[in-house]
Design a protein around this motif. Structure first.
Motif, PDB file in Angstrom:
ATOM      1  N   UNK A  96       0.838  -1.199   0.000  1.00  0.00           N
ATOM      2  CA  UNK A  96       0.000   0.000   0.000  1.00  0.00           C
ATOM      3  C   UNK A  96       0.876   1.254   0.000  1.00  0.00           C
ATOM      4  N   UNK A  97       1.877   1.267   0.870  1.00  0.00           N
ATOM      5  CA  UNK A  97       2.744   2.438   1.004  1.00  0.00           C
ATOM      6  C   UNK A  97       3.479   2.757  -0.282  1.00  0.00           C
ATOM      7  N   UNK A  98       3.905   1.723  -1.011  1.00  0.00           N
ATOM      8  CA  UNK A  98       4.694   1.928  -2.225  1.00  0.00           C
ATOM      9  C   UNK A  98       3.883   1.737  -3.500  1.00  0.00           C
ATOM     10  N   UNK A  99       2.568   1.608  -3.369  1.00  0.00           N
ATOM     11  CA  UNK A  99       1.712   1.453  -4.546  1.00  0.00           C
ATOM     12  C   UNK A  99       1.894   2.614  -5.510  1.00  0.00           C
ATOM     13  N   UNK A 100       1.746   2.349  -6.800  1.00  0.00           N
ATOM     14  CA  UNK A 100       1.797   3.449  -7.774  1.00  0.00           C
ATOM     15  C   UNK A 100       0.637   4.409  -7.559  1.00  0.00           C
ATOM     16  N   UNK A 101      -0.439   3.931  -6.931  1.00  0.00           N
ATOM     17  CA  UNK A 101      -1.609   4.771  -6.689  1.00  0.00           C
ATOM     18  C   UNK A 101      -1.453   5.576  -5.410  1.00  0.00           C
ATOM     19  N   UNK A 102      -1.767   6.869  -5.422  1.00  0.00           N
ATOM     20  CA  UNK A 102      -1.933   7.582  -4.163  1.00  0.00           C
ATOM     21  C   UNK A 102      -3.075   6.931  -3.372  1.00  0.00           C
ATOM     22  N   UNK A 103      -2.892   6.787  -2.054  1.00  0.00           N
ATOM     23  CA  UNK A 103      -3.871   6.109  -1.210  1.00  0.00           C
ATOM     24  C   UNK A 103      -4.318   7.054  -0.098  1.00  0.00           C
ATOM     25  N   UNK A 104      -5.645   7.202   0.046  1.00  0.00           N
ATOM     26  CA  UNK A 104      -6.242   8.060   1.070  1.00  0.00           C
ATOM     27  C   UNK A 104      -7.008   7.182   2.052  1.00  0.00           C
ATOM     28  N   UNK A 105      -6.745   7.318   3.349  1.00  0.00           N
ATOM     29  CA  UNK A 105      -7.478   6.578   4.372  1.00  0.00           C
ATOM     30  C   UNK A 105      -8.551   7.470   4.978  1.00  0.00           C
ATOM     31  N   UNK A 106      -9.766   6.921   5.115  1.00  0.00           N
ATOM     32  CA  UNK A 106     -10.879   7.621   5.762  1.00  0.00           C
ATOM     33  C   UNK A 106     -11.113   6.969   7.114  1.00  0.00           C
ATOM     34  N   UNK A 107     -10.716   7.635   8.197  1.00  0.00           N
ATOM     35  CA  UNK A 107     -10.755   7.061   9.537  1.00  0.00           C
ATOM     36  C   UNK A 107     -12.002   7.546  10.268  1.00  0.00           C
ATOM     37  N   UNK A 108     -12.803   6.603  10.735  1.00  0.00           N
ATOM     38  CA  UNK A 108     -13.951   6.953  11.563  1.00  0.00           C
ATOM     39  C   UNK A 108     -14.018   5.979  12.734  1.00  0.00           C
ATOM     40  N   UNK A 123      -1.100   7.345   2.088  1.00  0.00           N
ATOM     41  CA  UNK A 123      -0.376   8.600   1.862  1.00  0.00           C
ATOM     42  C   UNK A 123      -1.015   9.773   2.588  1.00  0.00           C
ATOM     43  N   UNK A 124      -2.334   9.749   2.692  1.00  0.00           N
ATOM     44  CA  UNK A 124      -3.105  10.848   3.270  1.00  0.00           C
ATOM     45  C   UNK A 124      -4.164  10.246   4.178  1.00  0.00           C
ATOM     46  N   UNK A 125      -4.401  10.879   5.327  1.00  0.00           N
ATOM     47  CA  UNK A 125      -5.389  10.374   6.276  1.00  0.00           C
ATOM     48  C   UNK A 125      -6.400  11.474   6.615  1.00  0.00           C
ATOM     49  N   UNK A 126      -7.659  11.184   6.359  1.00  0.00           N
ATOM     50  CA  UNK A 126      -8.763  12.055   6.752  1.00  0.00           C
ATOM     51  C   UNK A 126      -9.438  11.406   7.947  1.00  0.00           C
ATOM     52  N   UNK A 127      -9.637  12.158   9.031  1.00  0.00           N
ATOM     53  CA  UNK A 127     -10.181  11.585  10.257  1.00  0.00           C
ATOM     54  C   UNK A 127     -11.481  12.281  10.652  1.00  0.00           C
ATOM     55  N   UNK A 128     -12.445  11.494  11.059  1.00  0.00           N
ATOM     56  CA  UNK A 128     -13.717  12.002  11.577  1.00  0.00           C
ATOM     57  C   UNK A 128     -13.466  12.754  12.885  1.00  0.00           C
ATOM     58  N   UNK A 129     -14.206  13.815  13.098  1.00  0.00           N
ATOM     59  CA  UNK A 129     -14.015  14.652  14.282  1.00  0.00           C
ATOM     60  C   UNK A 129     -14.205  13.879  15.581  1.00  0.00           C
ATOM     61  N   UNK A 130     -14.965  12.777  15.533  1.00  0.00           N
ATOM     62  CA  UNK A 130     -15.232  12.011  16.751  1.00  0.00           C
ATOM     63  C   UNK A 130     -14.415  10.722  16.833  1.00  0.00           C
ATOM     64  N   UNK A 131     -13.483  10.526  15.913  1.00  0.00           N
ATOM     65  CA  UNK A 131     -12.706   9.295  15.884  1.00  0.00           C
ATOM     66  C   UNK A 131     -11.574   9.328  16.911  1.00  0.00           C
TER      67      UNK A 131
END
Length: 261
Positions: A96-108, A123-131
């Motif tokens: 995942x870390x070295x994938x050719x694709x950019x990877x975004x995690x959605x954390x809730x 590569x990028x992490x978006x987190x829910x305000x209550x997570x």
């Protein structure tokens, strides 16, 4: 949007964005060896899809992922732990870390232990305000096993990584953002929607450029640096007159005439 189902992981496709969905919501998406394998298969499938430019990681139900399923983990022999858990988990998370694709995690909800380590491989992490996020392994007599200590240290610094790993303390979204663990905080319940916005924004950029940019940024930290150097060198060489002449000469079974351009 199209959907493909495995046993424990699903793949959704929305234009140029492919989503890997952990689908064991009854167990808060706790990871099993089979699930780790399916995550690996999913990222490989998305990488092989010519129309997919970005991948998103998310989980069904109330949590992103609460980590390894300790009921399964606790019944394994040390050799099973080494082979089925540690080595295979490292292989998949590194993919995942070295994938050719950019990877975004959605954390809730919760991203604990191996769940946080999975998000850290993105590569990028978006987190829910209550997570909440945590590395609670020391509370059950073990340690993080899927690269979390190293990736976390690079993101938040060694003292904060030690605080999380040594205490198992749960970190809220505001702290995760302030520490650099997360890049965005969404409104409650909107982490996936926000992650998709980011993913489609990236997908709108030149795909080869985004892939090279990811490789350069990773390579500067020593992540996949061998592959990065060879990738860039190979692309530079492939665009030369000499490369075209070399291929043509091989086809025509004659000595090449290189001109240094």
């Amino acid at each position: 949007m199209s959907e493909e189902k495995m046993d424990l992981v699903n793949i959704d496709r929305d234009g140029a964005v492919g989503t890997i969905v952990l689908a064991r919501s009854a167990k808060l998406n706790a990871l099993t060896p089979q699930m780790i394998g399916e995550i690996g298969s999913a990222i490989e499938e998305l990488e092989a899809s010519p129309n997919i430019r970005v991948a998103v990681l998310t989980g069904q139900g109330r949590a992103f992922c609460v980590g390894a399923d300790v009921n399964i983990w606790g019944s394994l022999t040390p050799e099973d732990v080494r082979r089925s858990w540690i080595l295979n988990g490292h292989r998949v998370f590194q993919r995942i870390e070295t994938s050719r694709l950019p990877v975004v995690a959605a954390i809730h909800g919760m991203a604990f232990g191996g769940g946080l380590e999975l998000a850290l491989a993105a590569d990028i992490r978006v987190i829910d305000a209550e997570a909440k996020v945590a590395l609670p392994e020391t509370s059950i007599g073990t340690v993080p096993g899927w690269g979390g200590t190293q990736r976390l240290s690079r993101l938040v610094g060694l003292p904060r990584a030690k605080l999380m790993a040594l205490t198992g303390r749960r970190i809220d979204a505001a702290t995760a953002l302030a520490w650099g663990l997360a890049t965005d905080v969404s409104e409650p319940g909107a982490a996936f929607a926000k992650a998709m916005e980011v993913a489609h924004e990236i997908a709108g950029m030149a795909p080869i450029s985004t892939q090279i940019a990811k490789s350069i940024l990773n390579g500067g930290l020593g992540i996949g640096s061998d592959a990065t150097f060879e990738l860039l060198a190979g692309m530079a060489a492939a665009g030369t007159d000499d490369a075209r002449e070399g291929v043509q000469a091989l086809r025509e079974r004659r000595p090449p005439h290189f001109n240094g351009r």
